[in-house]
Design an enzyme around this catalytic site. Structure first.
Site, PDB file in Angstrom:
ATOM      1  N   CYS A 192      -5.041   1.355  -3.323  1.00 29.84           N
ATOM      2  CA  CYS A 192      -5.936   2.431  -3.762  1.00 29.84           C
ATOM      3  C   CYS A 192      -5.901   3.679  -2.866  1.00 29.84           C
ATOM      4  O   CYS A 192      -4.999   4.501  -2.986  1.00 29.84           O
ATOM      5  CB  CYS A 192      -7.350   1.876  -3.899  1.00 29.84           C
ATOM      6  SG  CYS A 192      -8.414   2.865  -5.005  1.00 29.84           S
TER       7      CYS A 192
ATOM      8  N   GLU B 270      -7.031  -3.791  -7.658  1.00 29.72           N
ATOM      9  CA  GLU B 270      -7.708  -3.993  -6.380  1.00 29.72           C
ATOM     10  C   GLU B 270      -8.986  -4.804  -6.601  1.00 29.72           C
ATOM     11  O   GLU B 270      -9.666  -4.643  -7.613  1.00 29.72           O
ATOM     12  CB  GLU B 270      -8.058  -2.628  -5.792  1.00 29.72           C
ATOM     13  CG  GLU B 270      -8.849  -2.664  -4.490  1.00 29.72           C
ATOM     14  CD  GLU B 270      -9.310  -1.286  -4.047  1.00 29.72           C
ATOM     15  OE1 GLU B 270      -9.562  -1.109  -2.841  1.00 29.72           O
ATOM     16  OE2 GLU B 270      -9.427  -0.372  -4.903  1.00 29.72           O
TER      17      GLU B 270
ATOM     18  N   LYS C 134      -5.695  -3.451   3.642  1.00 29.90           N
ATOM     19  CA  LYS C 134      -5.793  -2.027   3.323  1.00 29.90           C
ATOM     20  C   LYS C 134      -6.024  -1.201   4.589  1.00 29.90           C
ATOM     21  O   LYS C 134      -6.987  -1.417   5.312  1.00 29.90           O
ATOM     22  CB  LYS C 134      -6.945  -1.819   2.332  1.00 29.90           C
ATOM     23  CG  LYS C 134      -7.129  -0.399   1.825  1.00 29.90           C
ATOM     24  CD  LYS C 134      -8.294  -0.375   0.835  1.00 29.90           C
ATOM     25  CE  LYS C 134      -8.523   0.993   0.225  1.00 29.90           C
ATOM     26  NZ  LYS C 134      -9.691   0.969  -0.705  1.00 29.90           N
TER      27      LYS C 134
END
Length: 259
Positions: A144, A44, A110
């Site tokens: 994540c 990431e 995300k």
């Protein structure tokens, strides 16, 4: 359809807020891979580390890192994925890019921004799940903190591979390892997680624990904790089919829609 898919996981330290140095670092690492692979997975925010200084590190979809990804993917004949900071229409995104060697770019913003670090105050959350069809493999890439939310990752699309790119700190790394394995088992999918190592600019420590699991939750890699390492693993379509046909757990999954 390609029966096997070879994936290179690059567990690396990151130079804090230094895109030029990080691109140089990953160029060297990618060039060191001496076997043919289909997909390379980076962490990431691989150009900056997990920074809330979006304005000072923003790029565009026409910027240097996207061009670097296109060039590297074409040169190495491989797909490359990882996330970077992108500004678009006045908003910042923690955006995952899946760049194919033919120049096709798929993006995923995300969805679950990390509130503990104030990510939700800086970055706009995405609302669309991405499924990439690459070489006959159906791939779901996530970022994540998304790992903590199994409903978002639920395998309602019959994908073959779940990928998480991360900057997941050492202090909570047991959760990372546990949930990666769980996501593989519950979705009857291969699950890969690539996390960084080293210290970031806020003095948070990262120990890696990058890993790959098969549909039964068996560990496939030999990546060492806390070290920079490149690991190549081979995934098999027949493995997925064998156990999905035999166990049929996905046939009993709940039906739902997200609003």
């Amino acid at each position: 359809m390609q029966e096997d898919l070879k994936i290179a996981l690059i567990q690396s330290s990151l130079a804090w807020e230094n895109a030029t140095q990080n691109r140089k670092n990953f160029t060297e690492k990618i060039n060191s891979i001496d076997e043919d692979v289909d997909v390379i997975v980076l962490p990431e925010m691989f150009t900056t580390g997990f920074t809330m200084n979006a304005n000072g590190n923003k790029e565009t979809m026409q910027g240097e890192t996207v061009q670097w990804l296109l060039d590297m993917a074409s040169k190495k004949d491989v797909a490359i994925t990882g996330s970077i900071i992108v500004e678009e229409e006045g908003a910042f995104y923690n955006r995952l890019l899946f760049v194919e060697p033919n120049g096709v770019i798929s993006t995923y913003d995300k969805k679950h921004t990390f509130t503990l670090a104030g990510e939700h105050k800086v970055y706009k959350a995405g609302d669309k799940k991405l499924i990439v069809d690459y070489k006959g493999w159906s791939i779901c890439p996530l970022v994540c903190y998304d790992l903590r939310f199994p409903v978002w990752a639920r395998n309602t699309e019959d994908y073959d591979l779940l990928i998480y790119v991360a900057n997941w700190p050492k202090v909570r790394v047991d959760a990372w390892s546990t949930l990666l394995k769980a996501r593989a088992i519950e979705n009857m999918s291969y699950c890969i997680g690539v996390n960084r190592v080293g210290l970031d600019g806020n003095n948070y420590e990262y120990s890696g624990h990058s890993a790959a699991y098969d549909v039964l939750g068996n560990r496939l890699d030999n990546i060492e904790v806390g070290k920079e390492q490149i690991e190549v693993i081979t995934l098999s379509k027949s493995h997925i089919k064998t156990y999905r046909d035999k166990l049929q757990f996905l046939e009993d999954r709940d039906s739902f829609s997200l609003k």
